[in-house]
Scaffold this active site. Sequence first.
Site, PDB file in Angstrom:
ATOM      1  N   ASP A   1     -30.347  -3.376-137.631  1.00  0.00           N
ATOM      2  CA  ASP A   1     -29.712  -4.637-137.265  1.00  0.00           C
ATOM      3  C   ASP A   1     -29.203  -5.386-138.501  1.00  0.00           C
ATOM      4  OD1 ASP A   1     -29.378  -6.867-135.186  1.00  0.00           O
ATOM      5  OD2 ASP A   1     -30.504  -7.865-136.764  1.00  0.00           O
TER       6      ASP A   1
ATOM      7  N   ASN B   1     -43.797  -7.653-113.262  1.00  0.00           N
ATOM      8  CA  ASN B   1     -44.964  -8.508-112.994  1.00  0.00           C
ATOM      9  C   ASN B   1     -44.584  -9.925-112.564  1.00  0.00           C
ATOM     10  OD1 ASN B   1     -44.046  -9.378-115.417  1.00  0.00           O
ATOM     11  ND2 ASN B   1     -46.040  -9.436-116.436  1.00  0.00           N
TER      12      ASN B   1
ATOM     13  N   ASP C   1     -38.049  -6.392-114.119  1.00  0.00           N
ATOM     14  CA  ASP C   1     -39.320  -7.107-114.304  1.00  0.00           C
ATOM     15  C   ASP C   1     -40.324  -6.610-113.276  1.00  0.00           C
ATOM     16  OD1 ASP C   1     -41.362  -8.975-114.649  1.00  0.00           O
ATOM     17  OD2 ASP C   1     -40.310 -10.522-113.483  1.00  0.00           O
TER      18      ASP C   1
ATOM     19  N   GLU D   1     -25.663  -1.525-137.853  1.00  0.00           N
ATOM     20  CA  GLU D   1     -24.701  -2.432-137.244  1.00  0.00           C
ATOM     21  C   GLU D   1     -23.676  -2.815-138.305  1.00  0.00           C
ATOM     22  OE1 GLU D   1     -26.077  -6.387-136.472  1.00  0.00           O
ATOM     23  OE2 GLU D   1     -24.670  -6.669-134.837  1.00  0.00           O
TER      24      GLU D   1
ATOM     25  N   ASP E   1     -42.855 -12.334-113.870  1.00  0.00           N
ATOM     26  CA  ASP E   1     -42.747 -13.488-114.775  1.00  0.00           C
ATOM     27  C   ASP E   1     -41.284 -13.801-115.126  1.00  0.00           C
ATOM     28  OD1 ASP E   1     -42.154 -11.407-116.449  1.00  0.00           O
ATOM     29  OD2 ASP E   1     -43.638 -11.900-117.992  1.00  0.00           O
TER      30      ASP E   1
ATOM     31  N   HIS F   1     -24.945  -6.352-126.400  1.00  0.00           N
ATOM     32  CA  HIS F   1     -25.690  -7.580-126.096  1.00  0.00           C
ATOM     33  C   HIS F   1     -25.161  -8.802-126.841  1.00  0.00           C
ATOM     34  CE1 HIS F   1     -27.214  -6.170-129.854  1.00  0.00           C
ATOM     35  NE2 HIS F   1     -27.845  -7.314-130.043  1.00  0.00           N
ATOM     36  N   ASP F   2     -24.196  -8.613-127.732  1.00  0.00           N
ATOM     37  CA  ASP F   2     -23.609  -9.757-128.454  1.00  0.00           C
ATOM     38  C   ASP F   2     -22.204 -10.070-127.960  1.00  0.00           C
ATOM     39  OD1 ASP F   2     -25.856  -9.962-130.122  1.00  0.00           O
ATOM     40  OD2 ASP F   2     -25.026  -8.520-131.545  1.00  0.00           O
TER      41      ASP F   2
ATOM     42  N   ASP G   1     -34.292  -0.584-132.270  1.00  0.00           N
ATOM     43  CA  ASP G   1     -33.665  -1.571-133.129  1.00  0.00           C
ATOM     44  C   ASP G   1     -34.627  -1.906-134.261  1.00  0.00           C
ATOM     45  OD1 ASP G   1     -31.559  -3.565-133.562  1.00  0.00           O
ATOM     46  OD2 ASP G   1     -31.372  -3.571-131.374  1.00  0.00           O
TER      47      ASP G   1
ATOM     48  N   ASP H   1     -39.506  -5.864-118.511  1.00  0.00           N
ATOM     49  CA  ASP H   1     -40.612  -5.321-119.310  1.00  0.00           C
ATOM     50  C   ASP H   1     -40.511  -3.805-119.420  1.00  0.00           C
ATOM     51  OD1 ASP H   1     -41.676  -4.647-116.672  1.00  0.00           O
ATOM     52  OD2 ASP H   1     -42.295  -6.757-116.570  1.00  0.00           O
TER      53      ASP H   1
END
Length: 540
Positions: free
Chosen positions: A192, A15, A13, A246, A17, A312-313, A90, A21
């Site tokens: 996906d 910035n 990150d 996928e 938040d 990521h799953d 993706d 990013d």
Amino acid sequence: MVIYQIYPRSFNDTNGDGIGDLNGIYEKLDYLKDLGIDAIWMCPFNSSPNADNGYDVSDYRNIQPEFGTMEDFDKLLKGMHDRGIKLVMDVVVNHSSNEHEWFKQSRSSRDNPYRDYYHWWPAEKGKPNYRYSLFDPKGDAWKYDSTTNAYYLHYFSEQQPDLNWENPKVRQEVYDIMKFWAEKGVDGFRLDAFQFAAKDTTFPKLPDGYEKNFFEYYAVQDGLHDYLKEMNEQVFSKYPVMSVAEGAGRNFQDAHDLVDASRNELNMAYAFDGVDVAQYGGYELSKMKQVFSKWDSAFADQGWLSVFLSNHDQARMVSRWGDDSPEFRAPSTKMLNTFILSMRGTPYCYYGDEIGMTNIDFQTIDQYQDIAAKNSYQKAMMEGEYMELFMRKLNFSSRDNGRTPMQWNTFQNAGFSTGKPWLPVNENYKTINVEASQNDPNSILNHFKKMVKLRKENLVLIHGTYELFAKEHPQIYAYTRTLGQEKMLILLNFSKQVTSLKLDENLALEEVLVNNYENVDLANGTVSLKPYQGMVFRLK
Ligand code: GLC
Ligand code: CA
């Protein structure tokens, strides 16, 4: 190629938040280049209301504002290309977000031109036949919408309505979107949940309890191959891009048909049988060997496979397949990376696995962010499941485990962000982080780089045939890779016990190429392996 997967929300990150990013990825390009990887698969970065963190796209031609602007994207892509790194994006088009303009139009009236972009069932015909939803708290894929007195279909959450692929306009929209990104220079597409895109739109009644085996009814249904051929004709064949979807269907035949070069559909299969072997409660090595060997044999002559142990799953690789205790985390992560990078097929390495990041230990449901976790919790409550066990399973297998922020250094929030991270940083970042790994020649990171290099310098590790031996050994996974005169032997101890293996006489060791311990313990043709020891040898 070696592909490295980034979950943009969690990488870096810039910035403050608390959300990763595009500039954050840009900042780390030299780190990525130094890993030796060839391509990055970036999880969705298109505009999204984030019901499912970007897997619900509301504008396919724009950048998620939280991640930056189109200028940031162009800069990132150029930075990648300048370093010889390719980008796989993706493409989430089994469904869109319910906030996509298409859906807003579609739901507004029955005669709207976008009505047929989605699957609607008029309520006066009664309730449509049951369809299972993977993410819905009630498991019901039909959502009633009073605006037009009709139900719409959502295989995932109700914020992810399924697009109607039977509609040629929908297909053309998608190809145009893909061309838009290909023109920008994107080098590959990961489709996906695409194996679910084709549906029998008469929605017949399915056998009771079908959801226990829903792949039979959801994966690679009639029409899917035609859509892929059309996509190939319109997009893949016109640009220098790779393609992967996928899921690999219901069986080997499906997988073959998806990736046989002569059929002009996809370049490579991404099958889940391998990762599915390890569940809460552990896994059996014999089963793992069997599944990975079977998939290798399926593509021995035709087609091409992906090799991965996490994404990521999934839960974190080392927590699931190795041992994340302080004693064994390093050797077992190294051993697992040795596995992924020495198999045939394209290796997919998930961010953080190159430093051995582990599962996070969430105890209460409000700590979880993932829609799948929250909805499955509600479902379990409604169905009166034993919640203590449910929470233990979730703790082990939740997708949030694999989504915690990248651990860069020992500064605040592991150097990921100066603000409050959207998902907590794992407390172990003081010891598990990139900086510490860079400073230690024996680190997991340096071992990873060595394996990547070895693979890239030895075609035998890429194209060589794979042969499993010592099939019955309960702790050791052993195989050879052979290409012409070149032969390599890989020995991996998947346990924390010391164990040994008598080598066949025809396996004459010439040189140790990679070893996650200092020594090779070999006497009278028997190798003894330390806990999670993993080695690659060149054979005579
Ligand atoms: C795929 C993605 C997953 C997402 C789902 C719905 O399985 O990998 O993250 O939740 O599709 O788009
Ligand atoms: Ca940010």
